[in-house]
Design a protein around this motif. Structure first.
Motif, short mmCIF file in Angstrom:
data_model
loop_
_atom_site.label_atom_id
_atom_site.label_comp_id
_atom_site.label_asym_id
_atom_site.label_seq_id
_atom_site.Cartn_x
_atom_site.Cartn_y
_atom_site.Cartn_z
N GLN A 203 -30.72 0.04 -0.62
CA GLN A 203 -29.39 0.51 -1.00
C GLN A 203 -28.41 -0.66 -1.16
O GLN A 203 -27.57 -0.66 -2.06
N LEU A 206 -29.17 -2.22 -4.46
CA LEU A 206 -28.66 -1.39 -5.56
C LEU A 206 -27.15 -1.54 -5.71
O LEU A 206 -26.63 -1.68 -6.82
N LEU A 207 -26.44 -1.53 -4.57
CA LEU A 207 -24.99 -1.71 -4.63
C LEU A 207 -24.62 -3.08 -5.19
O LEU A 207 -23.68 -3.19 -6.00
N ALA A 209 -26.36 -4.85 -7.33
CA ALA A 209 -26.61 -4.84 -8.77
C ALA A 209 -25.52 -4.09 -9.52
O ALA A 209 -25.10 -4.51 -10.61
N GLN A 210 -25.04 -2.97 -8.96
CA GLN A 210 -23.97 -2.22 -9.60
C GLN A 210 -22.68 -3.03 -9.66
O GLN A 210 -21.98 -3.04 -10.69
N MET A 211 -22.36 -3.71 -8.57
CA MET A 211 -21.15 -4.54 -8.55
C MET A 211 -21.25 -5.68 -9.57
O MET A 211 -20.29 -6.00 -10.27
N ASN A 212 -22.43 -6.30 -9.66
CA ASN A 212 -22.61 -7.37 -10.64
C ASN A 212 -22.48 -6.86 -12.07
O ASN A 212 -21.92 -7.55 -12.94
N ALA A 213 -23.00 -5.64 -12.33
CA ALA A 213 -22.90 -5.07 -13.67
C ALA A 213 -21.44 -4.79 -14.03
O ALA A 213 -21.00 -5.08 -15.16
N ILE A 214 -20.69 -4.25 -13.08
CA ILE A 214 -19.27 -3.99 -13.34
C ILE A 214 -18.52 -5.29 -13.59
O ILE A 214 -17.68 -5.38 -14.50
#
Length: 451
Positions: A203, A206-207, A209-214
């Motif tokens: 988790q 995943l968090l 990766a999401q922050m890096n994408a944003i």
């Protein structure tokens, strides 16, 4: 990372200690490079541990005594500081000259190719140094003897490909394993409970990766704001922050300090020189744009904690800056604008609404040019001149914090001597990478104001 920080250092240390396998008809007695044995090996390990107080905390983990800890999980970063920082100077009096020169080529080449930004000239020089190291390594150690074929490991040959691969794929620092190792460590630190750790780390990944994408989609909107400046600090602009401790009242300066300050004052043409009371309010620390913190001798001498020395800085000055108040023997260094200073303290001078933040420092002597040239620009050895060479300059001319380590000498019987004023300089490996990533040294270790 593993090539130059673990594999090749392990090969060299194994040869110098004589721990590699020796097959008949070869004998250890023919290994004239086998010098790190017995009392010499113990003494060399002691000099590594004695160097620890002189390595700034911004250099991260200082190397432990290898004679005691080399088989106890010795880290890649410890090898980096040992082999590429301390080793060339501390092994100069131990290794036979031809092996020491070959070793210096290895260090020089790896230093150049390990940078975040490399010029074409540096790339060519680094590639040439590593190719010379590999070819000389086979002549010096392997000597075309079949029983020594295990000396020529693939890690030694791989050094010849670092230059061409830099042209093809970019600087080595951009795809080394340091980043992956750091991410693994960071994710592990984020796990707050040991129940179902694999689900937790999944988790957190995943968090992340999401922050890096944003962040990649909205690069102009940082998700994490800048850290708050330390309590009591003063923002000087351009990324510089003056930090506590500081005097609350004016303190009288010594005659030599007053001479240095008045010389700089007169050179700048500032008013009221004759009315100055020869007293200043001293400040202890300065945070640099690269995230390092330059501390002063005044601040470090008054603390009771065991600090690693961070008062030596690299400054960019102008050739004529100190001509009024430095002895004539220092004029030679003015041809090079980079100076190395031991910061005594910071202070400020106010003229109406204009405030100048200055540093008073003791300047190191010019380097031993013969040794610098012989070591292929690897060993920068100089002398600490104390209050005989006090200078004043703008605090914003400080570029980085460096280490000045005593030039310990080891006699043939393993006795260690420390010259009183002779030091050699080490810059932090990968400092330009840490600067690009915005890594900042913790500044919350200053004392309160001083009465």
């Amino acid at each position: 990372m593993h090539l130059i920080a673990l594999n090749d250092p392990d090969l060299l240390i194994g040869l110098w200690r004589g721990t590699l396998n020796c097959y008949s008809p070869d004998t250890l007695e023919t290994w004239d490079w086998r010098v790190l044995v017995g009392k010499i090996w113990d003494a060399h390990g002691t000099t590594i541990s004695l160097a620890t107080p002189f390595i700034p905390s911004s250099f991260d983990r200082a190397p432990r005594n290898p004679a005691e800890k080399i088989n106890s999980g010795y880290k890649a970063w410890e090898y980096m500081l040992w082999i590429f920082g301390l080793g060339p100077a501390l092994l100069h009096s131990i290794l036979p000259e031809k092996y020491w020169l070959n070793y210096c080529k290895f260090v020089r080449g790896c230093r150049l190719l390990g940078q975040h930004s490399i010029s074409p000239a540096e790339l060519q020089e680094g590639n040439r140094m590593l190719c010379d190291f590999v070819s000389e390594f086979e002549v010096l150690y392997y000597q075309r003897q079949s029983q020594r074929i295990h000396f020529v490991r693939q890690s030694a040959h791989l050094l010849t490909h670092l230059g061409p691969e830099t042209v093809r794929a970019g600087p080595l620092s951009c795809y080394a394993q340091w980043t992956m190792e750091t991410v693994i460590g960071n994710l592990g630190e984020e796990i707050r409970q040991d129940y179902d750790p694999y689900a937790n780390i999944s988790q957190r990944g995943l968090l992340r990766a999401q922050m890096n994408a944003i962040q990649s989609m909205l690069p102009d909107y940082p998700l994490v704001g800048p850290a708050a400046p330390p309590r009591g600090s003063i923002n000087l602009g351009d990324g510089y922050h003056l930090l506590c401790a500081c005097d609350k009242v004016l303190r009288e300066v010594s005659p030599r300090e007053a001479t240095a300050i008045k010389g700089y004052w007169a050179e700048k043409g500032w008013p009221n020189l004759d009315g100055w009371m020869k007293a200043v309010k001293r400040w202890g620390r300065l945070q640099l744009p690269n995230g390092q913190i330059a501390r002063s001798c005044w601040a470090e001498n008054r603390t009771r904690r065991a600090l690693r020395k961070t008062t030596v800085t690299k400054a960019c000055t102008f050739p004529t800056r100190f001509k009024y108040y430095i002895y004539l023997l220092l004029q030679v260094i003015f041809q090079n604008r980079t100076q190395f200073m031991d910061i005594q303290y910071f202070f400020r001078l106010s003229f109406g609404d204009t405030v100048h933040t200055l540093a008073l420092a003791s300047m190191f002597s010019p380097p031993n040019l013969q040794l610098l040239q012989a070591s292929f620009q690897v060993v920068y050895e100089c002398h600490h001149q104390g209050d005989q060479a006090l200078v004043v300059f703008d605090a914003k001319e400080i570029q980085s914090v460096v280490a000045m380590v005593p030039s310990f000498q080891i006699s043939p019987d393993g006795q260690i001597t420390r010259p009183e004023t002779k030091y050699f300089m080490i810059e932090k490996p990968g400092l330009d990478i840490a600067t690009a990533l915005g890594i900042v040294e913790d500044g919350e270790d200053g004392d309160d104001d001083i009465e």
